[in-house]
Design an enzyme around this catalytic site. Structure first.
Site, PDB file in Angstrom:
ATOM      1  N   SER A  77       0.844  -1.197   0.000  1.00 40.82           N
ATOM      2  CA  SER A  77       0.000   0.000   0.000  1.00 40.82           C
ATOM      3  C   SER A  77       0.874   1.240   0.000  1.00 40.82           C
ATOM      4  CB  SER A  77      -0.937   0.001   1.215  1.00 40.82           C
ATOM      5  OG  SER A  77      -1.863   1.067   1.142  1.00 40.82           O
ATOM      6  N   ASP A  78       0.337   2.311  -0.540  1.00 40.99           N
ATOM      7  CA  ASP A  78       1.053   3.580  -0.528  1.00 40.99           C
ATOM      8  C   ASP A  78       0.047   4.719  -0.532  1.00 40.99           C
ATOM      9  OD1 ASP A  78       3.959   4.635  -0.795  1.00 40.99           O
ATOM     10  OD2 ASP A  78       2.790   5.909  -2.125  1.00 40.99           O
TER      11      ASP A  78
END
Length: 201
Positions: A77-78
């Protein structure tokens, strides 16, 4: 006759992240999981939009960890704060956080939160984006200073923790995945894990 779902071996889950916030969010699902820190260069590319940066890094993190854990469903995730197309990173210190919050006061910021799930063994890959539109109040300098001294959110994109005192900085939050702003959109994560063969309930 097929085995009941509950007796089938559960595919391991690995969170590819160094973020304590994502770790805390994923633990809400009550799934056993490991954490592995991905070795990924997070520098933006020339001309890359915040949206594209978040999507690219989420997938890169998941792929990097999946190469080390091929049998697992790996979550990457970012999140990139997007101020009129300009990416805002984690401030890192007090002075940069003050500057960020001064720029964002009275304005709308889109937190581009991307999530990917990858299983190298099966070739499974899914990627999605959960944008969150956040409207900041027209904050006074004193409010900014008081907030930062109280919470010190220097490791947060956008210099605010909405799950804490940072909620007092905001006028509105618009999202269809309520944990996305904290860093991991759990509705999308659940959907992808199920698709990868990981039962949630």
């Amino acid at each position: 006759m097929p085995e009941p779902l509950a007796t089938l071996p559960r595919r391991p889950v690995v969170l590819g992240s160094s973020s304590r916030y994502r770790r805390e969010l994923l633990s809400r699902l009550r799934l056993p999981f490991e954490v592995a820190v991905p070795d990924v260069d997070e520098s933006p590319r020339a001309g890359e939009t915040p949206r594209d940066l978040a999507l690219r890094l989420a997938l890169a993190k998941a792929r990097a960890v999946a190469s080390q854990h091929p049998g697992a469903a790996v979550i990457g995730s970012d999140q990139v704060a997007d101020l009129d197309g300009e990416p805002l990173g984690k401030p890192g210190d007090h002075e940069r956080a003050v500057a960020q919050l001064r720029r964002m006061r009275g304005r709308a910021v889109v937190f581009q939160t991307a999530v990917a799930v990858v299983c190298a063994e099966t070739g499974f890959e899914q990627l999605d984006l959960a944008p969150v539109r956040v409207v900041f109040r027209d904050l006074g300098d004193g409010e900014i200073e008081s907030y930062l001294r109280a919470e010190q959110p220097y490791d947060c994109a956008g210099s605010a923790r909405s799950e804490g005192l940072g909620i007092a900085l905001l006028q509105a939050i618009e999202s269809d995945d309520p944990t996305a702003l904290v860093g991991l959109p759990l509705i999308r994560t659940c959907r992808m894990l199920r698709a990868a063969g990981v039962p949630i309930l």
